[in-house]
Design a protein around this motif. Structure first.
Motif: not given
Length: 431
Positions: A101-120
């Motif tokens: 999905i994205d090799p640059y990401a370090n952490a992922f959600n259980q589902k594609p729910n849009g949750n995130c640590w911050e709006k980066d």
């Protein structure tokens, strides 16, 4: 989503054996029991698609790094327990699904729910919890997949998604050897500490391209790199690229993948040995923690793994063993600015946590890389005596008072203590 609850017989057998090693201090066994059963019972969730989702502890997201590191001690019972082996394989399947999905990401959600640590300000999508690019996040899934094979004989983790993910990893590492010229990756987090964002409009500090090593935006602590060539993570990359070459030759039978991994491995290795070594008065030649390729060095070590302390644990062998020995002497002294001493303990901390806070992960790594059983036992005793009265490990704790600590629940630290105790008791992970 199904959570694992019952302690399997394979783990009960390990608990019974470990208990016999500490008759003089039963608290060590009780802490080990809590740490070893905690992750399997609380952090591991079997999903409907035969993948496994692993939360990092008190944060409801799956880190590529933490999900591999926190399950590593279960490689031992997986040798005889198919259900545990299935869990580990399910984790790898999910990790490589995420990498695709994205090799640059370090952490992922259980589902594609849009949750995130911050709006980066970076290329986010609904699967991503956080998109801090870290070289080690791409190393850990390869390591886990390889160790499953070596310890259980299982190879079903090496499916088409693994191969696709492996190519994505190689392409990212290649691109980031020339970060200045070729990389489109940017990361900006507004209204935060400088360690939580990248300078130069999200590109990071300037590095010299083409020196062999591959650039990393962030450390395994999720803090921004001071200089973009993070040496321990490049060491880890060298090791796992060797793993990938072997997997490509013997399992997936791809000569192209094997050749690409081998060539990149040599380039990164030569980059480390040519650009990451400097001299420190009183210690001789040592590895720096970070470099920029222009001659600037960051002499330190961080508690998070990969670290310079973890070289032997990861399997990195430099050209001159004396450099590694000198480096260990430096980072386990106050020449390392993040080495702290206090009434309760001494060891390596991190700029990620307060001054005079050291980490159980680093104490356990010091034990795992110790040359004698006496030092291993010393680090077990020290970790067990600084649990803050909680019978579990923590992230960082104050060297003066272990009841002052960060993170109530940290699965990675629990796993490191478990692995150290098991190592002391004769359980070895094959690699």
């Amino acid at each position: 989503m199904k959570q694992i609850e019952k302690i399997p017989e394979s783990i009960r057998n390990i608990l019974d054996k470990v208990k016999t090693f500490f008759p003089e201090n039963p608290q060590i066994y009780e802490i080990f029991k809590n740490c070893y059963t905690n992750t399997l019972n609380t952090a591991v969730h079997s999903m409907e698609n035969d993948t496994v989702y692993v939360v990092t502890g008190d944060i409801p997201a799956m880190w590529l790094r933490d999900s591999a590191a926190s399950l590593r001690p279960y490689l031992i019972p997986a040798k005889e327990d198919k259900n545990i082996a299935d869990i580990l394989v399910g984790v790898v399947h999910r990790q490589f699904l995420y990498i695709c999905i994205d090799p640059y990401a370090n952490a992922f959600n259980q589902k594609p729910n849009g949750n995130c640590w911050e709006k980066d300000e970076t290329e986010m999508n609904d699967w991503l919890w956080e998109r801090k690019y870290e070289v080690d996040s791409l190393c850990y899934p390869i390591q886990l997949a390889y160790l499953i094979w070596k310890n259980t004989g299982r190879t079903d983790q090496f499916d088409h998604t693994f191969v696709n993910g492996a190519w994505k990893i190689l392409n990212v590492f290649r691109t980031e050897q020339y970060h200045e010229e070729k990389s489109a990756y940017r990361f900006i987090r507004r209204n935060t500490y400088y360690t939580d964002t990248l300078s130069r409009d999200g590109k990071g500090t300037h590095v010299k391209s083409g020196i062999g090593m591959t650039w990393s935006g962030f450390r395994p602590s999720d803090d921004a790199c001071t200089y973009g060539y993070l040496v321990p993570s490049n060491m880890f990359a060298v090791v796992v690229l060797g793993y990938l070459e072997e997997i490509a030759r013997l399992i997936v039978e791809s000569s192209d993948l094997a050749k690409a991994a081998a060539e990149l491995r040599k380039e990164i290795y030569d980059g480390i040995e040519n650009f990451a070594i400097t001299c420190k008065e009183g210690y001789g030649e040592v590895y720096a923690y970070e470099v920029d390729g222009y001659g600037q060095f960051n002499l330190m070590d961080d508690a998070n793994v990969p670290s310079l302390l973890s070289m032997d644990y990861l399997g990195y062998e430099g050209k001159n063993p004396q450099v590694a020995e000198n480096t260990r002497n430096l980072i386990l002294s106050e020449a390392n600015p993040f080495y702290y001493r206090g009434a309760k303990a001494e060891g390596i901390g991190s700029p990620h946590t307060p001054v005079e806070y050291i980490w159980h992960i680093a104490l356990c790594m010091q034990g795992l890389t110790a040359s004698t059983r006496e030092e291993k036992k010393k680090m077990i005793d020290l970790a067990a005596s600084t649990d803050g009265g909680k019978m579990l490990m923590h992230e960082g704790f104050c060297v003066k008072d272990d009841t002052q600590y960060t993170r109530e629940w940290f699965a990675w630290a629990n796993a490191m203590f478990s692995e150290l105790v098991m190592d002391y008791c004769g359980y070895k992970i094959e690699r």
